[in-house]
Design an enzyme around this catalytic site. Structure first.
Site, PDB file in Angstrom:
ATOM      1  N   CYS A  80     -69.265 -53.113   7.116  1.00 29.49           N
ATOM      2  CA  CYS A  80     -70.173 -52.982   8.265  1.00 29.49           C
ATOM      3  C   CYS A  80     -70.466 -54.331   8.903  1.00 29.49           C
ATOM      4  CB  CYS A  80     -71.479 -52.332   7.822  1.00 29.49           C
ATOM      5  SG  CYS A  80     -72.242 -53.186   6.449  1.00 29.49           S
ATOM      6  N   GLY A  83     -59.621 -43.768  12.213  1.00 25.70           N
ATOM      7  CA  GLY A  83     -60.230 -42.999  11.128  1.00 25.70           C
ATOM      8  C   GLY A  83     -59.648 -43.327   9.762  1.00 25.70           C
ATOM      9  N   LYS A 131     -60.157 -52.444   7.259  1.00 22.36           N
ATOM     10  CA  LYS A 131     -60.887 -51.800   6.164  1.00 22.36           C
ATOM     11  C   LYS A 131     -61.296 -52.878   5.180  1.00 22.36           C
ATOM     12  CE  LYS A 131     -62.627 -48.661   3.612  1.00 22.36           C
ATOM     13  NZ  LYS A 131     -62.064 -47.899   2.498  1.00 22.36           N
ATOM     14  N   HIS A 136     -68.135 -49.775  -3.208  1.00 21.55           N
ATOM     15  CA  HIS A 136     -69.527 -49.296  -3.165  1.00 21.55           C
ATOM     16  C   HIS A 136     -69.805 -48.123  -4.106  1.00 21.55           C
ATOM     17  CE1 HIS A 136     -69.628 -52.094   0.024  1.00 21.55           C
ATOM     18  NE2 HIS A 136     -68.819 -51.379   0.792  1.00 21.55           N
TER      19      HIS A 136
HETATM   20  C1  LIG Z   1     -65.177 -52.104   9.554  1.00 22.66           C
HETATM   21  C2  LIG Z   1     -65.984 -51.088   8.803  1.00 22.66           C
HETATM   22  C3  LIG Z   1     -67.323 -50.904   9.086  1.00 22.66           C
HETATM   23  C4  LIG Z   1     -68.059 -49.952   8.384  1.00 22.66           C
HETATM   24  N1  LIG Z   1     -69.386 -49.820   8.672  1.00 22.66           N
HETATM   25  C5  LIG Z   1     -70.143 -48.945   7.972  1.00 22.66           C
HETATM   26  C6  LIG Z   1     -71.535 -48.845   8.198  1.00 22.66           C
HETATM   27  O1  LIG Z   1     -72.101 -49.542   9.050  1.00 22.66           O
HETATM   28  N2  LIG Z   1     -72.246 -47.945   7.472  1.00 22.66           N
HETATM   29  C7  LIG Z   1     -71.656 -47.173   6.518  1.00 22.66           C
HETATM   30  O2  LIG Z   1     -72.363 -46.397   5.852  1.00 22.66           O
HETATM   31  N3  LIG Z   1     -70.329 -47.237   6.281  1.00 22.66           N
HETATM   32  C8  LIG Z   1     -69.568 -48.103   6.985  1.00 22.66           C
HETATM   33  N4  LIG Z   1     -68.222 -48.195   6.750  1.00 22.66           N
HETATM   34  C9  LIG Z   1     -67.586 -47.259   5.810  1.00 22.66           C
HETATM   35  C10 LIG Z   1     -67.685 -47.773   4.379  1.00 22.66           C
HETATM   36  O3  LIG Z   1     -67.141 -49.060   4.286  1.00 22.66           O
HETATM   37  C11 LIG Z   1     -66.939 -46.835   3.436  1.00 22.66           C
HETATM   38  O4  LIG Z   1     -67.469 -45.554   3.578  1.00 22.66           O
HETATM   39  C12 LIG Z   1     -67.133 -47.343   2.013  1.00 22.66           C
HETATM   40  O5  LIG Z   1     -66.381 -48.507   1.839  1.00 22.66           O
HETATM   41  C13 LIG Z   1     -66.733 -46.320   0.967  1.00 22.66           C
HETATM   42  O6  LIG Z   1     -66.897 -46.876  -0.284  1.00 22.66           O
HETATM   43  P1  LIG Z   1     -66.011 -46.414  -1.541  1.00 22.66           P
HETATM   44  O7  LIG Z   1     -66.415 -47.262  -2.684  1.00 22.66           O
HETATM   45  O8  LIG Z   1     -66.075 -44.946  -1.678  1.00 22.66           O
HETATM   46  O9  LIG Z   1     -64.518 -46.703  -1.103  1.00 22.66           O
HETATM   47  P2  LIG Z   1     -63.743 -48.039  -0.732  1.00 22.66           P
HETATM   48  O10 LIG Z   1     -64.648 -49.015  -0.096  1.00 22.66           O
HETATM   49  O11 LIG Z   1     -62.533 -47.609   0.004  1.00 22.66           O
HETATM   50  O12 LIG Z   1     -63.333 -48.624  -2.150  1.00 22.66           O
HETATM   51  C14 LIG Z   1     -62.378 -48.025  -2.964  1.00 22.66           C
HETATM   52  C15 LIG Z   1     -61.905 -49.016  -3.991  1.00 22.66           C
HETATM   53  O13 LIG Z   1     -60.960 -48.381  -4.832  1.00 22.66           O
HETATM   54  C16 LIG Z   1     -59.889 -49.270  -5.101  1.00 22.66           C
HETATM   55  N5  LIG Z   1     -58.715 -48.468  -5.460  1.00 22.66           N
HETATM   56  C17 LIG Z   1     -58.197 -47.407  -4.782  1.00 22.66           C
HETATM   57  N6  LIG Z   1     -57.138 -46.892  -5.418  1.00 22.66           N
HETATM   58  C18 LIG Z   1     -56.975 -47.644  -6.547  1.00 22.66           C
HETATM   59  C19 LIG Z   1     -56.047 -47.619  -7.608  1.00 22.66           C
HETATM   60  N7  LIG Z   1     -55.066 -46.713  -7.678  1.00 22.66           N
HETATM   61  N8  LIG Z   1     -56.165 -48.552  -8.587  1.00 22.66           N
HETATM   62  C20 LIG Z   1     -57.152 -49.474  -8.534  1.00 22.66           C
HETATM   63  N9  LIG Z   1     -58.061 -49.548  -7.561  1.00 22.66           N
HETATM   64  C21 LIG Z   1     -57.975 -48.635  -6.569  1.00 22.66           C
HETATM   65  C22 LIG Z   1     -59.743 -50.049  -3.805  1.00 22.66           C
HETATM   66  O14 LIG Z   1     -59.095 -51.286  -4.016  1.00 22.66           O
HETATM   67  C23 LIG Z   1     -61.191 -50.223  -3.376  1.00 22.66           C
HETATM   68  O15 LIG Z   1     -61.766 -51.408  -3.865  1.00 22.66           O
HETATM   69  C24 LIG Z   1     -67.450 -49.149   7.414  1.00 22.66           C
HETATM   70  C25 LIG Z   1     -66.093 -49.338   7.123  1.00 22.66           C
HETATM   71  C26 LIG Z   1     -65.370 -50.298   7.799  1.00 22.66           C
HETATM   72  C27 LIG Z   1     -63.935 -50.505   7.446  1.00 22.66           C
HETATM   73  N1  LIG Z   2     -71.999 -47.866  11.993  1.00 20.51           N
HETATM   74  C1  LIG Z   2     -71.453 -47.097  11.057  1.00 20.51           C
HETATM   75  O1  LIG Z   2     -72.099 -46.293  10.411  1.00 20.51           O
HETATM   76  C2  LIG Z   2     -69.979 -47.202  10.805  1.00 20.51           C
HETATM   77  C3  LIG Z   2     -69.268 -48.298  11.290  1.00 20.51           C
HETATM   78  C4  LIG Z   2     -67.899 -48.355  11.060  1.00 20.51           C
HETATM   79  C5  LIG Z   2     -67.273 -47.361  10.330  1.00 20.51           C
HETATM   80  N2  LIG Z   2     -67.994 -46.333   9.859  1.00 20.51           N
HETATM   81  C6  LIG Z   2     -67.312 -45.222   9.155  1.00 20.51           C
HETATM   82  O2  LIG Z   2     -66.003 -45.574   8.742  1.00 20.51           O
HETATM   83  C7  LIG Z   2     -65.118 -44.466   8.918  1.00 20.51           C
HETATM   84  C8  LIG Z   2     -63.920 -44.867   9.733  1.00 20.51           C
HETATM   85  O3  LIG Z   2     -64.302 -45.307  11.043  1.00 20.51           O
HETATM   86  P1  LIG Z   2     -63.298 -45.153  12.254  1.00 20.51           P
HETATM   87  O4  LIG Z   2     -63.933 -45.786  13.444  1.00 20.51           O
HETATM   88  O5  LIG Z   2     -61.944 -45.564  11.846  1.00 20.51           O
HETATM   89  O6  LIG Z   2     -63.228 -43.578  12.430  1.00 20.51           O
HETATM   90  P2  LIG Z   2     -64.009 -42.597  13.429  1.00 20.51           P
HETATM   91  O7  LIG Z   2     -63.772 -41.255  12.911  1.00 20.51           O
HETATM   92  O8  LIG Z   2     -65.401 -43.072  13.663  1.00 20.51           O
HETATM   93  O9  LIG Z   2     -63.246 -42.765  14.820  1.00 20.51           O
HETATM   94  C9  LIG Z   2     -61.881 -42.566  14.988  1.00 20.51           C
HETATM   95  C10 LIG Z   2     -61.629 -42.422  16.474  1.00 20.51           C
HETATM   96  O10 LIG Z   2     -60.223 -42.447  16.681  1.00 20.51           O
HETATM   97  C11 LIG Z   2     -59.897 -41.463  17.638  1.00 20.51           C
HETATM   98  N3  LIG Z   2     -58.503 -41.078  17.415  1.00 20.51           N
HETATM   99  C12 LIG Z   2     -57.975 -40.382  16.368  1.00 20.51           C
HETATM  100  N4  LIG Z   2     -56.653 -40.291  16.486  1.00 20.51           N
HETATM  101  C13 LIG Z   2     -56.314 -40.952  17.625  1.00 20.51           C
HETATM  102  C14 LIG Z   2     -55.091 -41.236  18.275  1.00 20.51           C
HETATM  103  N5  LIG Z   2     -53.934 -40.810  17.767  1.00 20.51           N
HETATM  104  N6  LIG Z   2     -55.115 -41.951  19.422  1.00 20.51           N
HETATM  105  C15 LIG Z   2     -56.294 -42.383  19.936  1.00 20.51           C
HETATM  106  N7  LIG Z   2     -57.482 -42.155  19.357  1.00 20.51           N
HETATM  107  C16 LIG Z   2     -57.491 -41.457  18.213  1.00 20.51           C
HETATM  108  C17 LIG Z   2     -60.885 -40.332  17.413  1.00 20.51           C
HETATM  109  O11 LIG Z   2     -61.049 -39.569  18.582  1.00 20.51           O
HETATM  110  C18 LIG Z   2     -62.144 -41.109  17.051  1.00 20.51           C
HETATM  111  O12 LIG Z   2     -62.937 -41.386  18.182  1.00 20.51           O
HETATM  112  C19 LIG Z   2     -65.935 -43.365   9.593  1.00 20.51           C
HETATM  113  O13 LIG Z   2     -66.335 -42.441   8.635  1.00 20.51           O
HETATM  114  C20 LIG Z   2     -67.122 -44.103  10.153  1.00 20.51           C
HETATM  115  O14 LIG Z   2     -68.293 -43.292  10.237  1.00 20.51           O
HETATM  116  C21 LIG Z   2     -69.332 -46.222  10.090  1.00 20.51           C
END
Ligand SMILES: Cc1cc2nc3c(=O)[nH]c(=O)nc-3n(C[C@H](O)[C@H](O)[C@H](O)COP(=O)(O)OP(=O)(O)OC[C@H]3O[C@@H](n4cnc5c(N)ncnc54)[C@H](O)[C@@H]3O)c2cc1C
Ligand SMILES: NC(=O)c1ccc[n+]([C@@H]2O[C@H](COP(=O)([O-])OP(=O)(O)OC[C@H]3O[C@@H](n4cnc5c(N)ncnc54)[C@H](O)[C@@H]3O)[C@@H](O)[C@H]2O)c1
Length: 447
Positions: free
Chosen positions: A43, A244, A132, A10
Site C-alpha cells: 500500500c 488484478g 506486487k 501479512h
Molecule cells: C501496490 C499494492 C498496494 C496495495 N494496497 C493495499 C491497501 O492499501 N490496503 C489493503 O488492504 N491491501 C492492499 N494491497 C493488497 C495486499 O498487499 C494483499 O492483499 C496482501 O499482500 C495479501 O497478503 P498475503 O499474506 O495473503 O499474501 P502475499 O502478500 O501475496 O504473500 C504471500 C507470500 O507467500 C509466499 N509464497 C507463495 N508461494 C510460496 C511457495 N510455494 N513457497 C514459499 N513461499 C511462497 C510469497 O513469497 C509471499 O511472501 C495492495 C497490494 C499492492 C500490490
Molecule cells: N487502497 C487499497 O485498498 C488497495 C490498493 C491497491 C491494491 N489493493 C488491492 O489489491 C488487489 C489488486 O489490485 P489491482 O488494482 O491489480 O486490481 P483491481 O481489481 O482493483 O483492478 C483491476 C482493474 O483492471 C481492469 N482490467 C482487468 N482486465 C483488464 C484488461 N485486460 N485490460 C484493461 N483493464 C483490465 C479491471 O476493469 C479493473 O478496473 C485488489 O484486491 C485491490 O483491492 C487495494
C-alpha cells in the site's frame, strides 16, 4: 504439535504471531517463504514511488529475528515445491539448492496472490512491469528515474493502477491510464462516484482511456516503445500492468477444494477441505456478509484477520471469522473515496435486488469557515426485501473515511435502514451538522 506456515507475508505473519503468542509453549512452528523479505506493505509503494514519503524503509513492519526470538524456525528464499498431504510433509528448496522436508501436524497455507499477466504479443520486452512485490516496486521506481522514460502506460484503473498513475504523474511523467471498463475503480464504486475520480485524474493531467483493451506491446531492440489497443496505438516508454491478482494455490490444486477463481475454498474458520490444512489471505476465500456467501477479496486487512482466525482454529480453538465487507479506501490528489459492501452494480451482478439512496451536503454547518468545509457525497445500498444495508460509498475532499467503518459494522450485523434513521449521531460544528448527511440519507430513503 508442529505447525508449518507457507508464505510469511501479512497473512502468514498474523498466523505465526497468533501461534507464537498464544500456543508457543510445547509447540513447534516452521515458517517458509521464497521471497528475500517479509512484511512489505504494498500500500505504500505508490506513496514512495510518487515521493509522498521519503523512502521504502518504513514499509516493512517485522523481520525474521522477531519470530526466531519467539522460538520459530524461519527460512526465507525457500520455495515450497510440493506438499504430500497424505504423509503430511512439505518439500522445499533453499536458494542454494538445499532440499528441506518438514513434517507437520497442521499446515497453514498463506501463499498469497500474484498479478495477472496479460498474455499479449511483446510481453517479454524490457520496460514492462507488474506491481506486487517490493522488488517490483523498486523496478518501477528505477524505471521512472531513467532518462528518456517520459510517457508511461498504466493498464488497469483499479486500485493499484490509479495509485501508481498518480505516483508517476507526481514524478512528472505523461501518464496514459487504460481500463476495459468505462470508468476507473469500476469494481468498487458506482459510476456516480468513480466519475468524480475520473474527473480528478484528468484535472491532474492523467490521460484516461476507458473501454479500451490492450492488444499488443510494441517494441524496438528488445525494449517497449508503444502499446496497441483495440482503439489506437500509443507511443510509450514503459508499461505498468495492474489488472488484478490471481490467488496462488498450486500447492494444493490436486488435493484441496477451490473456488471459481482458483482460491482455496475455506470455511469460516479458514479450514480447507483437508481438516489439517488451513488457508489464509489472498490465496483463500472469505465469507461476505453483504452477499451472505463465499467471496474472494484480496486485501491486506482481510489477510491479517484471516491469519489470526485461521491460526486459532489450527491450534484447536474453534472460532469463526466475522466475515468481510471488502471495506476499502483511496486518496488521489486529495480526493477521498471509501466504500464497503456492495455497490448497486455489484449487487445486480450478484442477483441481489437492491435500492439505494444518495445524499450530498456540506460536512460542516454553512457558518463554518469555507476553507475547512467540503461537500460529501454518500450512497447507501440496501436490499429491496427487508431493507438490509449491504453497501455504502462516500466521496469528498473532506476526510470522512472513518464513517465507512460504521457502515461496515452495519453490514456485518445485518442492520436495516430504519436503524440508521434515528441513530444517535452527535453534533458539533467542528465535525458535522445537526441534520447530517447520514441521518438525512436514511430519512429520505425509499422503504
Ligand atoms: C501496490 C499494492 C498496494 C496495495 N494496497 C493495499 C491497501 O492499501 N490496503 C489493503 O488492504 N491491501 C492492499 N494491497 C493488497 C495486499 O498487499 C494483499 O492483499 C496482501 O499482500 C495479501 O497478503 P498475503 O499474506 O495473503 O499474501 P502475499 O502478500 O501475496 O504473500 C504471500 C507470500 O507467500 C509466499 N509464497 C507463495 N508461494 C510460496 C511457495 N510455494 N513457497 C514459499 N513461499 C511462497 C510469497 O513469497 C509471499 O511472501 C495492495 C497490494 C499492492 C500490490
Ligand atoms: N487502497 C487499497 O485498498 C488497495 C490498493 C491497491 C491494491 N489493493 C488491492 O489489491 C488487489 C489488486 O489490485 P489491482 O488494482 O491489480 O486490481 P483491481 O481489481 O482493483 O483492478 C483491476 C482493474 O483492471 C481492469 N482490467 C482487468 N482486465 C483488464 C484488461 N485486460 N485490460 C484493461 N483493464 C483490465 C479491471 O476493469 C479493473 O478496473 C485488489 O484486491 C485491490 O483491492 C487495494
Amino acid at each position: 504439535m508442529k505447525f508449518v506456515i507457507v508464505g510469511t507475508n501479512h497473512a502468514g505473519i498474523a498466523a505465526a504471531n497468533t501461534i507464537l503468542d498464544n500456543y508457543g509453549e510445547g509447540n513447534e512452528l516452521v515458517m517458509l517463504d521464497r521471497n528475500s523479505n517479509l512484511s512489505y506493505l504494498g500500500c505504500g509503494t505508490a506513496l514512495w514511488v510518487g515521493r509522498q514519503i521519503d523512502g521504502y524503509e518504513g514499509l516493512f513492519y517485522t523481520k525474521p529475528e522477531d519470530f526466531e526470538a519467539k522460538g520459530a524456525k524461519i527460512s526465507l528464499e525457500t520455495n515450497v515445491e510440493k506438499v504430500d498431504f497424505d504423509k503430511k510433509v512439505v518439500y522445499a528448496k533453499t536458494k542454494d539448492g538445499q532440499a528441506i522436508e518438514e513434517a507437520y501436524d497442521k499446515l497453514i497455507l498463506a501463499e498469497g496472490s500474484a498479478p495477472i499477466a496479460p498474455n499479449l504479443p511483446g510481453k517479454d520486452l524490457d520496460g514492462i512491469h507488474f506491481l506486487k512485490l517490493f522488488q517490483e516496486g523498486q523496478a518501477v521506481d528505477q524505471e521512472l528515474s531513467k532518462e528518456g522514460v517520459d510517457t508511461i502506460a498504466v493498464i488497469g484503473a483499479g486500485y493499484i493502477g490509479v495509485e501508481i498513475a498518480e505516483a508517476a504523474r507526481r514524478r512528472g511523467k505523461n501518464v496514459l491510464l487504460f481500463d476495459a471498463e468505462d470508468t476507473c475503480l469500476a469494481s468498487y464504486y458506482d459510476k456516480e462516484f468513480s466519475q468524480l475520480m475520473d474527473e480528478n485524474l484528468k484535472e491532474n493531467g492523467i490521460e484516461t482511456h476507458y473501454g479500451e483493451f490492450a492488444q499488443e506491446y510494441l517494441g524496438e531492440n528488445g525494449r517497449v516503445t508503444g502499446l496497441k489497443t483495440d482503439k489506437g496505438q500509443y507511443e510509450v516508454d514503459a508499461v505498468i500492468n495492474c489488472i488484478g491478482f490471481r490467488p496462488n494455490s498450486n500447492l494444493g490444486e490436486d488435493h484441496l477444494e477451490r473456488f471459481g477463481n482458483g482460491a482455496y475454498l475455506v470455511n469460516r474458520g479458514f479450514q480447507t477441505s483437508d481438516p489439517d490444512v488451513y488457508a489464509v489471505g489472498d490465496c483463500a476465500t472469505n465469507y461476505s456478509n453483504a452477499l451472505q456467501d463465499t467471496t474472494y477479496i484480496a486485501l491486506a486487512s482481510n489477510a491479517v484477520r484471516a491469519g489470526i482466525v485461521g491460526a486459532h482454529n489450527a491450534a484447536g480453538t474453534a472460532i469463526d471469522g466475522a466475515g468481510v465487507q471488502g471495506s476499502n479506501g483511496i486518496e488521489i490528489f486529495d480526493l477521498k473515496l471509501v466504500s464497503t459492501g456492495l455497490s448497486v452494480k455489484a449487487a445486480k451482478k450478484a442477483d441481489i435486488p437492491v435500492k439505494y439512496v444518495d445524499y450530498e451536503d456540506l460536512q460542516l454547518p454553512g457558518f463554518m469557515p469555507e476553507e475547512k468545509n467540503e461537500k460529501v457525497k454518500i450512497r447507501i445500498v440496501y436490499t429491496e426485501e427487508g431493507n438490509r444495508i449491504v453497501g455504502a460509498q462516500l466521496a469528498s475532499h473532506y476526510d470522512m473515511h472513518q464513517l465507512i467503518h460504521m457502515f461496515s459494522l452495519a453490514i456485518q450485523e445485518e442492520l436495516t435502514m430504519d436503524k440508521l434513521q434515528l441513530l444517535d449521531i452527535f453534533f458539533l460544528p467542528h465535525y458535522n451538522q445537526p441534520y447530517n448527511y447520514v441521518t438525512m440519507a436514511a430519512l429520505s430513503a425509499d422503504k
